[in-house]
Design an enzyme around this catalytic site. Structure first.
Site, PDB file in Angstrom:
ATOM      1  N   ASN B 482       0.847  -1.185   0.000  1.00  0.00           N
ATOM      2  CA  ASN B 482       0.000   0.000   0.000  1.00  0.00           C
ATOM      3  C   ASN B 482       0.885   1.238   0.000  1.00  0.00           C
ATOM      4  O   ASN B 482       1.299   1.735   1.044  1.00  0.00           O
ATOM      5  CB  ASN B 482      -0.903  -0.017   1.227  1.00  0.00           C
ATOM      6  N   ASP B 483       1.157   1.731  -1.177  1.00  0.00           N
ATOM      7  CA  ASP B 483       2.073   2.867  -1.337  1.00  0.00           C
ATOM      8  C   ASP B 483       1.656   4.085  -0.529  1.00  0.00           C
ATOM      9  O   ASP B 483       2.450   5.006  -0.330  1.00  0.00           O
ATOM     10  CB  ASP B 483       2.118   3.278  -2.818  1.00  0.00           C
TER      11      ASP B 483
END
Lengths: 811, 811
Positions: B482-483
């Site tokens: 999850n950037d």
């Protein structure tokens, strides 16, 4: 062919057709908030930084080219159209755009409705005001709806056109009464929002682009305008816009004014919110209150006018030549102020997302505005000097928001440091403020490592001395003033920059141009030391100047002109030995300006060579003959098609160096010939060929080798403005501020006479009358100061606030 | 509401109106030359790199949005229009666009003229072919002129839209016969040019945009088309275009074909020129010769079709569910191939100028195409591994042209290295090619510092072990999968990236997601070692896996579900203790996939929690409840408005992890429920809400907290494609390649029966028939291989080229 005319009394250029050969633009704003506006209301506005705080969206090089701006639509029973022609492009019964100083007015008549929209940014506020006047000029009642339209930019103009994964999901607005608030990203780290409002109840609004236009419609055919009714759409993601609609009814001759405002607000972190997810709008309310009636707006507009009149009043010439008068009194100093505001960031050629402030650019630009805004010039000098490194070298660019050097581009442009001497001495000569030299300024923005400004100048000078090549001439580094002459960056990869690709060791390629600059700046520095009482230092500097002069005359001259450079292999560039690029303009200008070869005929020969080989109908080209092939050891200069840009285009920036050089030799005719060939007002009649605005300089005019010879490119943001102002005011008209007063030394065409000049200098006003009874180009025979004759042509500063009459008799 | 229909027989989606809710696009090309094409012929083409070798120009997010492409205009006596609707937008009597596999066809009828344009890129050549068929379907003779139009991009798409100072001066073309050659910059470092040609004599051409359109005209109203005659304009600078005009006369029922070609050519440095300033066109001539007649083009088109049929033939399902069949057989594997070709570079949401290849993305994408193009998957693995650093960490992205790590973004995304284990084992299971593990591969692209691929995997695993936090869980670094969950980058400056701003020490924030991955990948690695005979290493890995499992169960579980992370302060994220963001989807999926808590009920509880709190009408949202405020210690995730993107949007990429997890627990109904909620074909009927193409996955669907719930964004280039393919083929249909054969283990809704699957595996063809007489979700009772019953559900590889019948009886 002309597309309008100069209205000198009102300091306006009046455009009479929307179909100019290119969008002709103007700038709004002179503090923190700015707008670019074309003659058909295209363009955008931003706060401080055109990349990071873009308020409205704009697409460069669109189809049609200038498609997007602050647009209004009039919809009556049978028809809809734009009172600024674009974007609907319906035929108008009458059209007129007046670009004035810091404002524009676009007027139209159609279907018996006269509209006039005045666009300006009031002093002291971050807001673009559109005063829309609607008048029924027919004989019957008129009912119609006016729609407004702007497209919000999601702040960072680069992300806004590349990062759709994010931007399509974040758009957010609030609507309150007649005001549309754009608050994208306000919920996260931003503390700023913008708004678009009108001082009138509205019948509806739209904030979602698709809802307003319809998904498949262009700006020329908004669904909402066609159906005549807003949708009250609320944007959530995608593309937030601002659009109002107001129904208007006018009896014959009745007039109504609407004031639309685009504003920008910053809140303190603690005061961001009024309620959950509701922004604190107090400052917006205040601003809207302030400009909610015609009187307030008219007063603000008048104040803006006075502000500009005051700036432009510092130097006023009255001569027989109306082109000269309007360039010197209005458009050239105005353009100089715009280059101060914008540097090279935002024009119709510069997209506002690319570049920081140039070290070299900013120092030169200062020549053009220091007399108008000396306090800001002072600040600029300190900003620039702070990015200098301790070894005297400089970042080629710095960022306006952070004021820090740009690491990506770095340094290695070896002329950069010397320009700081020019701007500083120009500033002191204008103001007498020697104290600036004692300011402690960081190196590389490190406040723990500082030196006085004077020490910075010393390091600038020392940098050249520490970087000399085999002939005792300055090493060129990545490039000198000519960014495209890259003698140490042998690039064969089209995907890399010509300037920042791998640098060769750089220990051989030398620049005669920097050598000339060194002599010029060295003499300035020596003179400054002398004024400061440091005769010793002054002498030392002069010794180096002499050595350099000798090196130039010995190794930097080629029978009839100054060489341009030595390349990486030690071969000459800009020499008769070369097949192409035999003669370059830059060293001819700067070496003669520096006095090199003036006593021994070398200067004269050099300028005659310029006249013979470079001088053309539209100005002097940069080099001759043009390069026909790309040559890795020369770099970008040879990458342009012949006649364009640095490859033998008329690069207007360096033409004034030739003008000044000609005045050094006393040749007023020639100096003025070069001047009038590129000064835009003189070229108004060939606007269809030149294409760009006839009221401002362009960076480049296509040269004689080009297919489109005479066509200009890159108007507005160019060092051309400052240097032409320098050439015409200080060297041709010859009014030169100096440390203790003003030197008066005109160099003009023989047949000029009766020139009146008003010059405000350190609060005193000099009313100078120049008479030329003997028809000379140069030479002052007699000067009367306030009626009393004085020795020489140097008028000591009065340091009072009075008016002084100076009568100058040439001969 | 639908805007077309699936034509499964032809593997096409047939669009019946140009007015789709968003441009619905397709991709052309599968080797080095690519095109994006919308249902109204918008888009552009490029060679290899969408930024550096853009062949035609395209403006993203224009008004109208999709305004620019390869356009044709038909001009007859009274009228002109576009046979692709855009850009003229005249009403058509008939319109149809067929997006097929690697080609598109747009058909129109107007004024008794039927046009059909077939767009494709032939195998083996760098050219986009437009086969234009014109047929008179009226009763009278028909005379008209067809005009073509493309706008050339000046190669570097970023410079092309920002650097007008340069680009406006360099445009250059040559015209020879019916061919327009675009050779901007060819004179300098470029050795490539493009061309636009037609296999027919032309009546005229244009290469200058202003000349063709008229300066103020949009693409919907070219001056040249209106007047009906080309200008034979030659571009010099500004904006080079390509336009031909051909007069055509057709008797009733007569048909005529024109073949237009956009091509790209590279010459050797020594062979660039034919004569002074005249490019060497030999290769272009050859290419044009090759496709100069209908037969040749039809053959090339057929060859392309065979190529794709062959690729798509590797896995074919026949079931009662046509949505399932077409997703598995056509559109999902097709989209996977597109993600292989494009990574995340060029779609209608990705501009092709921003990003390189993602380390994480590329490894995951591989799951979706490894069975179609194993050789290219092999090459991709070696490329990716070469950018890994010696400590096991990885650059987050690498550049496709140079294949080097991207320094600007750097590393610190701590999940990255582990994905390499997944792609490598998937590749070996598909191919049996254990030799890949012995390939010597550089670290950080340094060929003097290498290790075998197996050693690279070991370092990947070791990297996590060397970066554990206080609870023995993996440190998260800048972010994991999850950037937008940025636990070490406290950003308060809106002008910086959430991911690359100053990193906190990062010694506390831990990711339970990476922990789950570690267990999953660890088991994969242990199994691999075992197969390689390294039992020792296998045991060592398993010991670490056990330790991690224990850490997760002890510190990473929160009564009813897996925690998401510990933040910088050591506080829980994704816990009941939190007010918002109590439950995150990612660790629930990956931990259960890894088998954690399966035996003790924790897994079951976790998936039930997902069902209860995250499952919605349009899929499972990423987290619950959405963040309502920006929180610096969480980063970008909290910057999105609730319901969009990572902030509780339906982020489709992680939904298949839940599907797979459900199959681990044997819940076929649930697994398929999640599958069908986001698989586009099932959503065709709500196309007006979903807006994007009903034939491909989108990265994100707005979640229940969003204003526009159910609206999709960012179609085509997303890891969603590969993971859904993984989920449906390997876990729901249950056909899982393994080191020595294929595991058959379906997990399906109870009422499914009679599923036929054709699977090509290591050259053998498996014709699998699945029967489910007892209506179970999971469990294989009996398997007959070529008529003979066998023990267990693992079918050993045949390693032959024959067809084998596999009968599977569930129960």
């Amino acid at each position: 062919m002309k597309f309008g005319y100069f209205d000198d009394k009102n300091k306006e250029y009046v455009i009479q057709t929307p179909k100019t050969p290119y969008p002709w633009i103007n700038y709004l704003g002179s503090e923190d908030f700015f707008g670019l506006i074309s003659n058909t209301a295209g363009g955008y506005c931003f706060y401080k930084d055109a990349r990071l705080r873009r308020v409205t969206r704009y697409r460069y090089n669109n189809i049609p080219l200038d498609n997007g701006g602050r647009y209004y639509y009039i919809k009556d029973e049978k028809d809809f159209y734009s009172p600024t022609w674009m974007p609907v492009k319906s035929e108008l019964d009458h059209y007129e755009c007046r670009h004035g100083i810091g404002y524009s007015k676009i007027k139209a008549i159609k279907n018996d409705l006269e509209t006039e929209i005045l666009y300006f940014i009031p002093l002291g506020d971050n807001a673009e005001i559109h005063k829309v006047t609607l008048k029924n000029v027919g004989n019957n009642d008129k009912e119609f709806t006016i729609f407004s339209f702007i497209e919000f930019c999601l702040w960072n103009a680069y992300d806004d056109m590349t990062n759709y994964q994010r931007t399509y999901s974040i758009g957010a607005v609030e609507v309150e009464g007649s005001t549309i608030f754009h608050k994208t990203d306000y919920r996260e780290r931003r503390n700023h929002y913008s708004f678009y409002s009108v001082n009138h109840p509205i019948n509806g609004f739209d904030t979602d682009r698709d809802a307003f236009l319809g998904q498949y419609n262009g700006l020329n055919e908004p669904e909402t305008v066609i159906k005549g009714m807003s949708n009250n759409s609320m944007a959530s993601g995608w593309n937030p816009i601002g659009s109002h609609s107001i129904k208007v009814k006018l009896a014959p001759n009745e007039e109504k004014t609407l004031i639309f405002t685009i504003g920008y607000i910053e809140n303190n972190q603690e005061e961001k919110w009024k309620a959950e997810d509701v922004i604190n709008k107090e400052q917006a309310y205040e601003l809207l209150e302030k400009y909610n009636n015609d009187t307030a707006v008219e007063e603000a507009f008048e104040k803006l006018g006075n502000h500009w009149n005051n700036l432009l009043n510092k130097f006023v010439v009255e001569s027989h030549d109306e082109n000269l008068n309007r360039m010197v009194n209005i458009w050239n100093p105005y353009q100089c102020m715009v280059t101060f505001n914008m540097s090279r960031s935002a024009s119709y050629f510069e997209t506002g997302i690319g570049r920081g402030m140039g070290f070299r650019d900013s120092n030169q630009d200062l020549l053009g505005f220091v007399h108008q805004i000396p306090e800001k010039a002072r600040e600029r000098i300190l900003d620039i000097a702070s990015t200098q490194l301790e070894d005297g070298s400089a970042y080629h660019q710095y960022q306006p928001l952070t004021k820090k050097g740009n690491h990506e581009i770095g340094g290695g442009f070896n002329d950069d440091p010397l320009w700081l001497i020019l701007s500083t001495t120009a500033y002191i000569k204008e103001t007498g403020d020697f104290l600036i030299l004692q300011e402690e300024i960081p190196y590389n923005c490190d406040i723990n490592n500082t030196g006085t400004l004077l020490e910075h100048l010393e390091k600038s000078f020392g940098f050249t001395l520490n970087n000399l090549g085999p002939h005792g001439l300055p090493l060129i580094g990545r490039a000198d003033w000519n960014d495209c002459l890259n003698l140490n960056c042998f690039s064969e990869n089209p995907d890399e920059s010509f300037q920042t690709c791998d640098n060769k060791t750089g220990k051989t390629a030398e620049s005669v141009f920097i050598a000339g600059m060194f002599v010029y700046m060295g003499k300035e520095l020596a003179e400054l030391y002398k004024r400061l009482g440091s005769d010793n230092k002054s002498q030392k500097v002069l010794k180096e100047v002499e050595k350099m002069t000798h090196a130039i005359e010995t190794y930097g001259y080629d029978e009839e002109w100054f060489l341009r450079a030595y390349d990486y292999y030690g071969n000459k560039i800009g020499s008769k030995e070369n097949e192409e690029g035999k003669l370059f303009i830059e060293p001819q200008g700067f070496c003669v300006m520096a006095g090199i070869g003036v006593d021994n005929g070398k200067a004269l020969k050099a300028l005659d060579s310029v006249d013979r080989h470079l001088n053309t109908e539209y100005g002097a080209v940069l080099l001759w003959p043009a390069y026909t092939k790309y040559q890795t050891h020369l770099g970008e200069i040879s990458s342009y098609p012949p006649g364009y840009k640095e490859n033998a285009g008329i690069f207007c920036h360096n033409n004034p160096w030739i003008m000044i050089a000609e005045t050094v030799l006393g040749r007023g005719e020639k100096a003025f010939e070069y001047y009038s060939k590129i000064a835009p007002s003189y070229l108004e009649d060939i606007s269809e060929k030149r294409r760009l605005e006839p009221y401002v300089y362009a960076q480049m005019i296509a040269g004689r080798d080009a297919v489109r010879e005479g066509e200009a490119k890159n108007s507005w943001l160019t060092g051309t403005a400052a240097w032409n102002y320098e050439a015409i005011t200080k060297w041709i008209l010859g009014i030169r501020p100096d440390y203790d007063g003003i030197m008066i030394d005109p160099c003009i065409p023989k047949d000029w006479d009766n020139i009146l000049i008003k010059r405000v200098f350190r609060k005193s006003t000099y009313e100078i009358s120049i008479k030329n009874p003997e028809g000379v180009c140069k030479g002052v025979k007699k000067i009367l100061v306030d009626g009393k004759e004085q020795e020489g042509n140097y008028i000591s500063a009065f340091n009072d606030s009075s008016i002084h009459r100076i009568e100058v008799i040439m001969g």
